[in-house]
Scaffold this motif. Structure first.
Motif, PDB file in Angstrom:
ATOM      1  N   ASP A  35     153.106  40.994   3.743  1.00 52.88           N
ATOM      2  CA  ASP A  35     152.205  41.818   4.544  1.00 52.88           C
ATOM      3  C   ASP A  35     150.835  41.892   3.858  1.00 52.88           C
ATOM      4  OD1 ASP A  35     152.962  43.592   2.632  1.00 52.88           O
ATOM      5  OD2 ASP A  35     153.790  45.257   4.154  1.00 52.88           O
ATOM      6  N   SER A  36     150.807  41.542   2.497  1.00 52.01           N
ATOM      7  CA  SER A  36     149.484  41.306   1.888  1.00 52.01           C
ATOM      8  C   SER A  36     148.440  40.377   2.813  1.00 52.01           C
ATOM      9  CB  SER A  36     149.543  40.512   0.554  1.00 52.01           C
ATOM     10  OG  SER A  36     150.348  39.610   0.607  1.00 52.01           O
ATOM     11  N   LEU A  37     149.059  39.724   3.856  1.00 51.34           N
ATOM     12  CA  LEU A  37     148.197  38.871   4.665  1.00 51.34           C
ATOM     13  C   LEU A  37     147.323  39.729   5.345  1.00 51.34           C
ATOM     14  CD1 LEU A  37     148.942  39.195   8.024  1.00 51.34           C
ATOM     15  CD2 LEU A  37     150.880  38.266   7.097  1.00 51.34           C
ATOM     16  N   GLY A  38     147.662  41.212   5.273  1.00 48.41           N
ATOM     17  CA  GLY A  38     146.281  42.074   5.757  1.00 48.41           C
ATOM     18  C   GLY A  38     145.087  42.028   5.080  1.00 48.41           C
ATOM     19  N   MET A  39     145.140  41.957   3.986  1.00 48.13           N
ATOM     20  CA  MET A  39     144.094  41.804   3.178  1.00 48.13           C
ATOM     21  C   MET A  39     143.644  40.472   2.925  1.00 48.13           C
ATOM     22  SD  MET A  39     146.139  44.279   1.935  1.00 48.13           S
ATOM     23  CE  MET A  39     146.604  44.475   0.150  1.00 48.13           C
ATOM     24  N   THR A  40     144.524  39.456   2.721  1.00 50.63           N
ATOM     25  CA  THR A  40     144.006  37.936   2.253  1.00 50.63           C
ATOM     26  C   THR A  40     143.713  37.024   3.359  1.00 50.63           C
ATOM     27  OG1 THR A  40     146.396  37.231   2.513  1.00 50.63           O
ATOM     28  CG2 THR A  40     145.773  37.983   0.118  1.00 50.63           C
ATOM     29  N   VAL A  41     144.201  37.498   4.620  1.00 49.00           N
ATOM     30  CA  VAL A  41     143.958  36.788   5.494  1.00 49.00           C
ATOM     31  C   VAL A  41     143.281  37.529   6.971  1.00 49.00           C
ATOM     32  CG1 VAL A  41     144.984  35.254   7.578  1.00 49.00           C
ATOM     33  CG2 VAL A  41     146.044  35.360   5.189  1.00 49.00           C
ATOM     34  N   LEU A  42     143.456  38.849   7.152  1.00 47.66           N
ATOM     35  CA  LEU A  42     143.251  39.457   8.267  1.00 47.66           C
ATOM     36  C   LEU A  42     141.827  40.275   8.022  1.00 47.66           C
ATOM     37  CD1 LEU A  42     146.557  40.206   9.906  1.00 47.66           C
ATOM     38  CD2 LEU A  42     145.271  38.375  10.333  1.00 47.66           C
ATOM     39  N   GLY A  43     141.605  40.488   6.776  1.00 48.29           N
ATOM     40  CA  GLY A  43     140.277  41.370   6.464  1.00 48.29           C
ATOM     41  C   GLY A  43     140.623  42.704   6.368  1.00 48.29           C
ATOM     42  N   HIS A  44     141.735  43.469   6.501  1.00 50.76           N
ATOM     43  CA  HIS A  44     142.055  44.664   6.420  1.00 50.76           C
ATOM     44  C   HIS A  44     141.802  45.147   4.763  1.00 50.76           C
ATOM     45  CE1 HIS A  44     143.022  44.850  10.454  1.00 50.76           C
ATOM     46  NE2 HIS A  44     143.937  43.961  10.305  1.00 50.76           N
ATOM     47  N   ASP A  45     141.783  46.506   4.760  1.00 45.76           N
ATOM     48  CA  ASP A  45     141.760  47.065   3.199  1.00 45.76           C
ATOM     49  C   ASP A  45     143.145  47.198   2.625  1.00 45.76           C
ATOM     50  OD1 ASP A  45     138.974  47.148   3.283  1.00 45.76           O
ATOM     51  OD2 ASP A  45     139.001  48.944   4.445  1.00 45.76           O
ATOM     52  N   THR A  46     144.062  47.451   3.722  1.00 45.67           N
ATOM     53  CA  THR A  46     145.506  47.776   3.308  1.00 45.67           C
ATOM     54  C   THR A  46     146.314  47.132   4.199  1.00 45.67           C
ATOM     55  OG1 THR A  46     145.998  49.700   4.634  1.00 45.67           O
ATOM     56  CG2 THR A  46     144.689  50.183   2.598  1.00 45.67           C
TER      57      THR A  46
END
Length: 265
Positions: free
Chosen positions: A45-56
């Motif tokens: 779910d690190s895809l939130g930061m690596t792919v989707l541009g979220h902070d967490t």
């Protein structure tokens, strides 16, 4: 080519061979990691930061994880593919959690799911395993609990915390987890926990005593130009190389050096 199963991961562990794991989020990265014979691909779910541009990882939805997990499965042939169950997808009723886990198995065709937590999720892990869903645990630093914990903090600094981590690991093992990710635990504490358990412990920032290692693809490839966490090693500086390629492409287009006759129909 037969895909790795949890039994294959277990065989590596029994032989004393370290388990190599990396995150992947799309079919291309999965293909390349698979060709390098990486044992296990984690659709974090690190895809939130690596792919989707979220902070967490908190904003990541189950549909996000399902979509990216399916892409990783399609792009790989050999590696065991494990999908993170995202924030609040397994914290409601056990019925809802089992339903969400089954979606990963049936819709994304992953081979296992990963959930964060120890003693508090052990009963759920047991139900998932009894239902035919292989589960990887996750103890130590828990990214989905970052708002509760007040940040990303190293675990195992005190004897009390080490004992809680050990209880968490033993509970997951007893529940039937086939392996555990142990994130950012002090290396001496991590080694003692690994010794006490009888299933593979895959570390990240937890020292050489673990039975394997998992790293975020973007960190080891140097795709994040602004930050490399302490637990990672940058094997390439792709951000700089990609920036150079984009710049050269832009300059070629603006100066009519590209496309050439070889590039049109």
């Amino acid at each position: 080519m037969m895909r790795n199963t949890v039994s294959d991961i277990w065989k590596l562990y029994k032989k004393g061979e370290k388990i190599a794991c990396v995150t992947a989020y799309d079919s291309t990265s999965a293909l390349l990691a698979d060709r390098a014979a990486v044992d296990l691909l984690l659709v974090g779910d690190s895809l939130g930061m690596t792919v989707l541009g979220h902070d967490t990882t908190i904003p990541v939805s189950i549909d996000d994880c399902l979509r990216h997990s399916a892409a990783v499965v399609r792009g790989s042939e050999k590696a065991l593919v494990v999908a993170d169950m995202p924030f609040m997808s397994y914290h409601g009723s056990s019925h809802e959690a089992l339903k969400n886990a089954s979606r990963f198995m049936q819709e994304s065709l992953v081979s296992a799911v990963k959930i964060e937590g120890g003693e508090e999720v052990a009963d759920l892990v047991k139900k998932m395993v009894q239902g035919g869903i292989p589960v990887m645990g996750h103890i130590g630093l828990l990214p989905q609990a970052v708002l509760v914990k007040g940040g990303y903090k190293v675990r195992g600094r005190t004897e009390e915390d080490e004992q809680q981590l050990l209880k968490d690991g033993l509970a997951l093992q007893a529940a039937g987890a086939f392996a555990i990710v142990m994130e950012c635990v002090k290396s001496d504490a991590a080694k003692r926990i690994v010794t006490a358990l009888d299933i593979p412990i895959i570390g990240i920032g937890s020292g050489l005593g673990c039975d394997g290692e998992v790293q975020v693809m973007h960190d080891i490839l140097g795709l994040n130009p602004d930050f490399i966490p302490r637990h990672a090693k940058k094997y390439l500086d792709l951000a700089e190389q990609i920036n150079g390629a984009f710049t050269q492409y832009k300059d070629d287009v603006k100066s009519d050096r590209f496309p050439t006759q070889e590039n049109w129909y």
